[in-house]
Design a protein around this motif. Structure first.
Motif, PDB file in Angstrom:
ATOM      1  N   MET A   1       0.837  -1.173   0.000  1.00 40.52           N
ATOM      2  CA  MET A   1       0.000   0.000   0.000  1.00 40.52           C
ATOM      3  C   MET A   1       0.885   1.239   0.000  1.00 40.52           C
ATOM      4  O   MET A   1       1.943   1.236   0.611  1.00 40.52           O
ATOM      5  N   THR A   2       0.458   2.272  -0.701  1.00 39.37           N
ATOM      6  CA  THR A   2       1.219   3.516  -0.792  1.00 39.37           C
ATOM      7  C   THR A   2       0.313   4.676  -0.396  1.00 39.37           C
ATOM      8  O   THR A   2      -0.828   4.764  -0.835  1.00 39.37           O
ATOM      9  N   LYS A   3       0.858   5.553   0.452  1.00 36.66           N
ATOM     10  CA  LYS A   3       0.113   6.743   0.864  1.00 36.66           C
ATOM     11  C   LYS A   3       1.105   7.879   1.049  1.00 36.66           C
ATOM     12  O   LYS A   3       2.107   7.732   1.746  1.00 36.66           O
ATOM     13  N   ASN A   4       0.814   9.012   0.434  1.00 34.35           N
ATOM     14  CA  ASN A   4       1.660  10.211   0.506  1.00 34.35           C
ATOM     15  C   ASN A   4       3.127   9.919   0.188  1.00 34.35           C
ATOM     16  O   ASN A   4       4.020  10.433   0.838  1.00 34.35           O
ATOM     17  N   GLY A   5       3.372   9.062  -0.805  1.00 34.45           N
ATOM     18  CA  GLY A   5       4.730   8.764  -1.237  1.00 34.45           C
ATOM     19  C   GLY A   5       5.445   7.711  -0.416  1.00 34.45           C
ATOM     20  O   GLY A   5       6.581   7.354  -0.716  1.00 34.45           O
ATOM     21  N   LEU A   6       4.832   7.181   0.626  1.00 36.06           N
ATOM     22  CA  LEU A   6       5.430   6.146   1.464  1.00 36.06           C
ATOM     23  C   LEU A   6       4.774   4.813   1.120  1.00 36.06           C
ATOM     24  O   LEU A   6       3.551   4.697   1.115  1.00 36.06           O
ATOM     25  N   THR A   7       5.596   3.808   0.846  1.00 31.83           N
ATOM     26  CA  THR A   7       5.071   2.479   0.540  1.00 31.83           C
ATOM     27  C   THR A   7       5.340   1.545   1.702  1.00 31.83           C
ATOM     28  O   THR A   7       6.477   1.443   2.178  1.00 31.83           O
ATOM     29  N   ALA A   8       4.281   0.877   2.166  1.00 34.73           N
ATOM     30  CA  ALA A   8       4.385  -0.152   3.200  1.00 34.73           C
ATOM     31  C   ALA A   8       3.991  -1.470   2.560  1.00 34.73           C
ATOM     32  O   ALA A   8       2.952  -1.569   1.907  1.00 34.73           O
ATOM     33  N   THR A   9       4.828  -2.482   2.729  1.00 33.15           N
ATOM     34  CA  THR A   9       4.559  -3.803   2.177  1.00 33.15           C
ATOM     35  C   THR A   9       4.232  -4.741   3.327  1.00 33.15           C
ATOM     36  O   THR A   9       5.056  -4.937   4.226  1.00 33.15           O
TER      37      THR A   9
END
Length: 172
Positions: free
Chosen positions: A1-9
Motif C-alpha cells: 500500500m502507498t500513501k503520501n509517497g510512502l510504501t508499506a509492504t
C-alpha cells in the motif's frame, strides 16, 4: 500500500493476508481458518511483517477483536518484543515512543501470542529525517584540498634558493 509517497509492504508468514472491512487477517494455508483474524490457524502461529521504503518512526497501532484474554507480540526493527494485551471487544489503540525507528530493509512484525486472535486495523508512522551520507567523491575532493593546503604551508616554510650562473641568493 502507498500513501503520501510512502510504501508499506505487508506480508503474512503463512497463507494469505486478507483485507476485510475491519482490517487485516490471515487465512492459513491449511484452510478452515478465521480469515479476518491473526491467530494460530491450522496450528501455525500467524504473523504479519510490515516493511517500508523510507526511514520511519512507528507511532501507533490499532487492533480489533482483541479481548482481555488475548496477547499479541510486536517487534520493531529487530528490537525486543513488546507484548500487547487486549482490553475489550472494541478497538485497542497502542501509542509508542519516538524511539521506534524502522530503517529501510528492517521491519515491524505483529504476531499472535495467546487467545482467539485479533485483526490489524491500522498503524501510524512518521517519516524520519535521514542524515545525508557524503559521496566518496566528496571525501576525495576534501583530501585533495587538504593536501594542497599542506603543500602550500610546507613550501612557505622552506628557505628560498635561486641558483643561477651569476649569483646565489638566500633569504636572511
Amino acid at each position: 500500500m502507498t500513501k503520501n509517497g510512502l510504501t508499506a509492504t505487508l506480508t503474512a508468514n503463512d497463507g494469505v493476508l486478507n483485507q476485510t472491512s475491519g482490517g487485516f487477517g490471515i487465512n492459513a494455508s491449511g484452510g478452515s481458518d478465521v480469515t479476518h483474524l491473526i491467530d494460530n490457524g491450522s496450528g501455525i502461529t500467524e504473523f504479519v511483517t510490515i516493511m517500508f521504503d523510507q526511514l520511519v518512526t512507528f507511532d501507533q497501532l490499532a487492533l480489533s477483536s482483541f479481548t482481555s484474554t488475548e496477547v499479541a507480540s510486536l517487534t520493531i526493527a529487530g528490537g525486543s518484543p513488546i507484548f500487547l494485551v487486549g482490553t475489550g471487544p472494541s478497538i485497542d489503540i497502542y501509542n509508542f515512543s519516538t524511539n521506534n525507528t524502522v530503517p529501510i530493509g528492517q521491519s515491524v512484525m505483529l504476531a499472535y501470542s495467546i487467545g482467539n486472535g485479533f485483526s490489524l486495523d491500522e498503524f501510524t508512522v512518521t517519516l524520519s529525517e535521514s542524515t545525508a551520507i557524503p559521496e566518496p567523491a566528496t571525501f576525495v575532493l576534501l583530501g585533495i584540498g587538504l593536501a594542497g593546503l599542506g603543500t602550500g604551508y610546507i613550501r612557505r616554510r622552506r628557505p628560498f634558493r635561486h641558483v643561477g650562473t651569476e649569483e646565489r641568493l638566500t633569504p636572511f
